[in-house]
Design a protein around this motif. Structure first.
Motif, PDB file in Angstrom:
ATOM      1  N   UNK A  14       2.848 -14.089  -1.281  1.00  0.00           N
ATOM      2  CA  UNK A  14       3.906 -13.676  -0.356  1.00  0.00           C
ATOM      3  C   UNK A  14       3.437 -12.591   0.611  1.00  0.00           C
ATOM      4  N   UNK A  15       2.137 -12.305   0.605  1.00  0.00           N
ATOM      5  CA  UNK A  15       1.583 -11.233   1.435  1.00  0.00           C
ATOM      6  C   UNK A  15       0.557 -11.811   2.396  1.00  0.00           C
ATOM      7  N   UNK A  16       0.871 -11.795   3.672  1.00  0.00           N
ATOM      8  CA  UNK A  16      -0.067 -12.254   4.685  1.00  0.00           C
ATOM      9  C   UNK A  16      -0.964 -11.119   5.144  1.00  0.00           C
ATOM     10  N   UNK A  17      -2.191 -11.452   5.505  1.00  0.00           N
ATOM     11  CA  UNK A  17      -3.150 -10.469   6.005  1.00  0.00           C
ATOM     12  C   UNK A  17      -3.736 -10.982   7.309  1.00  0.00           C
ATOM     13  N   UNK A  18      -3.547 -10.213   8.373  1.00  0.00           N
ATOM     14  CA  UNK A  18      -4.101 -10.577   9.673  1.00  0.00           C
ATOM     15  C   UNK A  18      -5.307  -9.698   9.962  1.00  0.00           C
ATOM     16  N   UNK A  19      -6.471 -10.343  10.154  1.00  0.00           N
ATOM     17  CA  UNK A  19      -7.698  -9.658  10.510  1.00  0.00           C
ATOM     18  C   UNK A  19      -8.074 -10.024  11.942  1.00  0.00           C
ATOM     19  N   UNK A  20      -8.753  -9.098  12.650  1.00  0.00           N
ATOM     20  CA  UNK A  20      -9.215  -9.463  13.983  1.00  0.00           C
ATOM     21  C   UNK A  20     -10.523 -10.235  13.873  1.00  0.00           C
ATOM     22  N   UNK A  21     -11.139 -10.560  14.996  1.00  0.00           N
ATOM     23  CA  UNK A  21     -12.342 -11.393  14.981  1.00  0.00           C
ATOM     24  C   UNK A  21     -13.497 -10.708  14.263  1.00  0.00           C
ATOM     25  N   UNK A  22     -13.475  -9.385  14.213  1.00  0.00           N
ATOM     26  CA  UNK A  22     -14.527  -8.659  13.516  1.00  0.00           C
ATOM     27  C   UNK A  22     -14.226  -8.401  12.057  1.00  0.00           C
ATOM     28  N   UNK A  23     -13.094  -8.908  11.559  1.00  0.00           N
ATOM     29  CA  UNK A  23     -12.723  -8.734  10.164  1.00  0.00           C
ATOM     30  C   UNK A  23     -11.971  -7.446   9.880  1.00  0.00           C
ATOM     31  N   UNK A  24     -11.569  -6.709  10.909  1.00  0.00           N
ATOM     32  CA  UNK A  24     -10.822  -5.461  10.714  1.00  0.00           C
ATOM     33  C   UNK A  24      -9.343  -5.763  10.483  1.00  0.00           C
ATOM     34  N   UNK A  25      -8.735  -5.042   9.541  1.00  0.00           N
ATOM     35  CA  UNK A  25      -7.316  -5.225   9.246  1.00  0.00           C
ATOM     36  C   UNK A  25      -6.456  -4.838  10.451  1.00  0.00           C
ATOM     37  N   UNK A  26      -5.614  -5.750  10.889  1.00  0.00           N
ATOM     38  CA  UNK A  26      -4.659  -5.480  11.958  1.00  0.00           C
ATOM     39  C   UNK A  26      -3.237  -5.361  11.426  1.00  0.00           C
ATOM     40  N   UNK A  27      -2.882  -6.233  10.460  1.00  0.00           N
ATOM     41  CA  UNK A  27      -1.479  -6.309  10.088  1.00  0.00           C
ATOM     42  C   UNK A  27      -1.313  -6.925   8.709  1.00  0.00           C
ATOM     43  N   UNK A  28      -0.290  -6.484   8.012  1.00  0.00           N
ATOM     44  CA  UNK A  28       0.163  -7.113   6.773  1.00  0.00           C
ATOM     45  C   UNK A  28       1.529  -7.724   7.050  1.00  0.00           C
ATOM     46  N   UNK A  29       1.707  -8.982   6.672  1.00  0.00           N
ATOM     47  CA  UNK A  29       2.950  -9.699   6.942  1.00  0.00           C
ATOM     48  C   UNK A  29       3.589 -10.116   5.626  1.00  0.00           C
ATOM     49  N   UNK A  30       4.776  -9.579   5.380  1.00  0.00           N
ATOM     50  CA  UNK A  30       5.481  -9.815   4.131  1.00  0.00           C
ATOM     51  C   UNK A  30       6.535 -10.894   4.332  1.00  0.00           C
ATOM     52  N   UNK A  31       6.491 -11.902   3.491  1.00  0.00           N
ATOM     53  CA  UNK A  31       7.350 -13.071   3.653  1.00  0.00           C
ATOM     54  C   UNK A  31       8.553 -13.005   2.709  1.00  0.00           C
ATOM     55  N   UNK A  32       9.749 -13.201   3.270  1.00  0.00           N
ATOM     56  CA  UNK A  32      11.006 -13.150   2.520  1.00  0.00           C
ATOM     57  C   UNK A  32      11.781 -14.449   2.712  1.00  0.00           C
ATOM     58  N   UNK A  33      12.600 -14.792   1.698  1.00  0.00           N
ATOM     59  CA  UNK A  33      13.537 -15.900   1.882  1.00  0.00           C
ATOM     60  C   UNK A  33      14.821 -15.368   2.517  1.00  0.00           C
ATOM     61  N   UNK A  34      15.847 -16.190   2.612  1.00  0.00           N
ATOM     62  CA  UNK A  34      17.090 -15.775   3.277  1.00  0.00           C
ATOM     63  C   UNK A  34      17.787 -14.638   2.552  1.00  0.00           C
ATOM     64  N   UNK A  35      17.536 -14.523   1.248  1.00  0.00           N
ATOM     65  CA  UNK A  35      18.148 -13.448   0.479  1.00  0.00           C
ATOM     66  C   UNK A  35      17.293 -12.205   0.393  1.00  0.00           C
ATOM     67  N   UNK A  36      16.259 -12.134   1.221  1.00  0.00           N
ATOM     68  CA  UNK A  36      15.320 -11.002   1.242  1.00  0.00           C
ATOM     69  C   UNK A  36      14.596 -10.822  -0.083  1.00  0.00           C
ATOM     70  N   UNK A  37      14.282 -11.946  -0.718  1.00  0.00           N
ATOM     71  CA  UNK A  37      13.407 -11.935  -1.885  1.00  0.00           C
ATOM     72  C   UNK A  37      12.016 -12.422  -1.465  1.00  0.00           C
ATOM     73  N   UNK A  38      10.956 -11.910  -2.073  1.00  0.00           N
ATOM     74  CA  UNK A  38       9.607 -12.347  -1.700  1.00  0.00           C
ATOM     75  C   UNK A  38       9.461 -13.862  -1.807  1.00  0.00           C
TER      76      UNK A  38
END
Length: 241
Positions: free
Chosen positions: A195-219
């Motif tokens: 349930x945890x997304x990780x966005x890296x740039x082209x050089x592999x550096x951390x840009x963003x963490x994306x947390x995924x929820x359902x409609x009830x705000x559960x992971x």
């Protein structure tokens, strides 16, 4: 027409801490002082209007040291990147509603606009008035009737999270995207790495963490688009040195 204020959204607000409760402990909270906002930035749509049912949400947390890496001297990003308010860590990029079949609503019609006071209240978790105004216009208007509701929900979600010490983790040998997402799941009961997304740039550096929820705000398990880098992808975390 979509129903913007869902039952789950109202329930989340009902569970919020009283206004007098202490703020959660973010790395930058003890130094951050929200500035006075005198005007609301004008935001123009950069894509088509799409209104559709909301099936889930993504809370995107930007790694501020990487964002500020080449922006420290830029006036537009002074509040976030000058270090006058401390060194920000993970900050809210946005809370995004998701739609059916990998699509998402955006730029929904609304007469509501944030006030300067509402933007100011958001600055220590989303340290850019323009970003906060844009996130409401592009995403928030598709899930809430009022900007204040949208901003409050982002703060409620963030306050319920324990943010790992990514400064320490950045010093580990052989760092991978899987370690980054695993550290978050380990720190937060009820969360799995799926349930945890990780966005890296082209050089592999951390840009963003994306947390995924359902409609009830559960992971909820992220789809491939939000999951981002695979677990074995080499990763690096800029510490802002």
């Amino acid at each position: 027409m979509i129903r913007r204020c869902s039952t789950s959204l109202a329930a989340l607000l009902a569970l919020a801490l009283p206004a007098a409760a202490p703020m959660p402990v973010w790395a930058q909270a003890y130094q951050c002082r929200a500035p006075a906002i005198r005007s609301v930035p004008a935001i123009a749509p950069d894509g088509p209007r799409r209104e559709m049912p909301v099936t889930g949400y993504t809370l995107a947390l930007s790694w501020s040291p990487e964002f500020c890496r080449f922006r420290e001297g830029q006036r537009a990003h002074r509040f976030q990147c000058s270090r006058d308010n401390g060194l920000f860590g993970l900050v809210v990029h946005g809370l995004w509603p998701e739609g059916p079949r990998g699509r998402w609503p955006q730029w929904c019609a609304t007469p509501a606009k944030p006030t300067p006071a509402e933007l100011a209240a958001q600055m220590c978790v989303m340290p850019s008035a323009r970003l906060a105004a844009r996130q409401w216009a592009k995403h928030g208007a598709c899930m809430a009737k009022r900007p204040a509701t949208y901003y409050r929900v982002t703060r409620i979600l963030l306050s319920g999270l324990r943010l790992p010490d990514y400064d320490r983790i950045s010093r580990e040998d052989g760092l991978t995207a899987g370690r980054i997402r695993g550290a978050f799941a380990e720190a937060n009961r009820g969360w799995s790495s799926a349930a945890v997304g990780v966005k890296l740039d082209e050089g592999g550096w951390l840009e963003e963490i994306r947390l995924c929820y359902d409609r009830g705000f559960r992971p909820k398990r992220c789809d491939a688009r939000r999951f981002g880098a695979k677990d074995d992808a080499p990763a690096r975390i800029w510490r802002g040195l």
